[in-house]
Design an enzyme around this catalytic site. Structure first.
Site, PDB file in Angstrom:
ATOM      1  N   THR A 149       1.036  34.708  17.332  1.00  0.00           N
ATOM      2  CA  THR A 149       1.101  34.842  15.884  1.00  0.00           C
ATOM      3  C   THR A 149      -0.320  34.973  15.364  1.00  0.00           C
ATOM      4  OG1 THR A 149       1.729  33.755  13.799  1.00  0.00           O
ATOM      5  CG2 THR A 149       1.181  32.308  15.638  1.00  0.00           C
ATOM      6  N   GLY A 150      -0.562  35.943  14.499  1.00  0.00           N
ATOM      7  CA  GLY A 150      -1.925  36.086  13.999  1.00  0.00           C
ATOM      8  C   GLY A 150      -2.163  37.424  13.340  1.00  0.00           C
ATOM      9  N   GLY A 203       2.754  45.222  13.247  1.00  0.00           N
ATOM     10  CA  GLY A 203       1.773  44.329  13.844  1.00  0.00           C
ATOM     11  C   GLY A 203       1.981  44.155  15.335  1.00  0.00           C
ATOM     12  N   THR A 250       4.890  34.256  11.720  1.00  0.00           N
ATOM     13  CA  THR A 250       5.663  34.829  12.829  1.00  0.00           C
ATOM     14  C   THR A 250       6.339  33.657  13.511  1.00  0.00           C
ATOM     15  OG1 THR A 250       4.013  36.572  13.158  1.00  0.00           O
ATOM     16  CG2 THR A 250       5.516  36.172  14.966  1.00  0.00           C
ATOM     17  N   ARG A 278       3.590  49.775   8.279  1.00  0.00           N
ATOM     18  CA  ARG A 278       2.690  49.017   9.152  1.00  0.00           C
ATOM     19  C   ARG A 278       3.478  48.170  10.152  1.00  0.00           C
ATOM     20  NH1 ARG A 278       1.848  43.269  10.310  1.00  0.00           N
ATOM     21  NH2 ARG A 278      -0.302  43.024  11.014  1.00  0.00           N
TER      22      ARG A 278
END
Length: 333
Positions: free
Chosen positions: A249-250, A228, A198, A226
Site C-alpha cells: 500500500t502506498g 496504481g 489500500t 489512472r
C-alpha cells in the site's frame, strides 16, 4: 581419530533437539493483513474511527483464519479476508472507496497463487461488488492476467459475480474528501486524508503454500483512468512459494517503478534475506525514490513481517500458534 557411538550421539542430540524445537515453533498457517498506510497518528484519529477500523481488521483476520484453521488454501484465505475489508466503509476498497475527479468509484484488485504463480487482476471496475473475486475469476476462468474497465465488469457478470450500482460504493465521507481536494490549490501524492488507502492480505496454509491479494479505490481525485500498483503483479501484489507473498500500500507510481513486491521476493529467494530485512531494504529504496507506504509479507517458513516508512499502517496478523495482533501506529509493539 574414531569417535565412540555415544560421543557422536551426544554431539548430534543438541542439533536434533534444535531442529525439533524449530519445527514446533513453525506455525501451521499464517495470515497478515493491512488496511492502508500514511499519516496514521493518535491525534488524527477519533476514538470512533479507531474502533471502526479495529473491528474491520479483526473481522478480516477472523475470516481468513477460519479458512486456514480448517485446512483451507491460502488463496481462499486471502480472498476471504480482503472481501471483508472491501465491504467495510472504513477502508478505501470496495464500499468506502475514494472518488475519482469525475465523481465515480473505480476499483482495482489483484490476487496471486504462490504454488503456480498464476495471477489475476482487474482495474477500473465500477459495478462488481468484490473486485478481488473478479481478479480471481480472471486468474482461473480466463486466459488473461489483467482486465480493465467495462470489459472487466462484463467478464465478472459473465462469471456470475455479484453486481451493484456504482453508488453502492459511495460514502458521504469520501464525497467530502473529493470536494475538499477540488477546493484545494495543492494536489500532492498523498491522498486528501493523508493516507494511502489500500487493503491486502497474505497467507501461508497448512501445505506451505502462500498467496497474496490486494484491493483499492486508488487516489481521491484520480483522473484519466489512472491505475496504481495494487493490481500490477510484481508491484503491489506478488506470491511465490520459493520466497514469500507480498501485498503493498502506498504511492503507487513509485511502487511500480521499484517493483516493490517482486523485489522483496527476489531478495528473499536469491540473497537469502529474512522477510523483514528484505521488506525494510526495499521500502528504504522506495522512499529514496520519493515513495511512501508499506508492505505485509509472509513465507513458507512461517515467518511474518511488515514494513512501512509512514507514521503508521493499519495492520494485523494471526497464526495457528495463537498469535493475534492488530496495530495502527509506528510505535505499536
Amino acid at each position: 581419530m574414531r569417535l565412540l557411538p555415544f560421543v557422536i550421539a551426544a554431539l548430534l542430540t543438541p542439533l536434533a533437539a534444535q531442529a525439533q524445537n524449530q519445527a514446533a515453533q513453525k506455525p501451521r498457517w499464517t495470515l497478515v493483513i493491512h488496511g492502508g498506510a500514511g499519516t496514521i497518528e493518535r491525534d488524527r484519529i477519533t476514538p470512533e474511527q479507531e474502533a471502526g477500523v479495529r473491528a474491520g481488521l479483526e473481522a478480516a483476520l477472523a475470516a481468513g483464519s477460519k479458512v486456514l484453521d480448517a485446512g483451507g488454501d491460502a488463496l481462499d484465505a486471502v480472498q476471504a479476508a480482503v472481501q471483508v475489508l472491501e465491504d467495510d466503509p472504513h477502508f478505501n476498497a470496495g464500499r468506502g472507496a475514494v472518488f475519482t475527479w469525475d465523481g465515480r468509484n473505480e476499483l482495482d484488485a489483484a490476487i496471486m497463487d504462490g504454488r503456480t504463480r498464476a495471477a489475476g487482476a482487474v482495474a477500473g471496475v465500477t459495478t462488481t461488488r468484490h473486485p478481488v473475486a473478479a481478479a480471481r475469476a480472471v486468474m482461473e476462468k480466463s486466459q488473461h492476467v489483467m482486465l480493465s474497465g467495462a470489459g472487466a465488469d462484463e467478464f465478472a457478470r459473465s462469471q456470475g459475480l455479484e453486481q451493484v450500482p456504482n453508488s453502492w460504493f459511495a460514502t458521504p465521507t469520501r464525497r467530502e474528501q473529493l470536494d475538499k481536494l477540488k477546493a484545494s490549490e495543492k494536489l500532492g501524492w498523498y491522498d486528501v486524508d493523508r493516507k494511502y488507502g489500500t487493503v491486502g492480505a497474505v497467507a501461508m496454509d497448512a501445505n506451505g503454500h502462500v498467496a497474496a491479494a490486494t484491493s483499492t479505490g486508488g487516489l481521491t481525485g484520480k483522473r484519466w483512468g489512472r491505475i496504481g500498483d495494487a493490481p500490477i503483479i510484481g508491484a503491489g501484489t506478488y506470491a511465490d512459494d520459493r520466497a514469500c507473498a507480498v501485498s503493498a500500500t502506498g504511492a503507487g507510481e513509485y511502487f511500480i517503478r521499484e517493483g516493490v513486491a517482486h523485489e522483496i521476493c527476489a531478495r528473499v529467494r536469491f540473497k537469502d534475506d529474512s522477510l523483514k530485512a528484505a521488506a525494510d531494504t526495499v521500502m528504504a529504496e522506495t522512499l529514496a525514490l520519493g515513495g511512501a507506504g508499506g508492505v505485509i509479507v509472509t513465507g513458507p517458513s512461517g515467518e511474518m513481517a511488515w514494513s512501512f516508512n509512514t507514521p503508521g499502517m493499519y495492520r494485523g496478523r494471526a497464526s495457528s500458534n495463537g498469535e493475534r495482533i492488530v496495530a495502527f501506529y509506528g510505535d505499536d509493539k
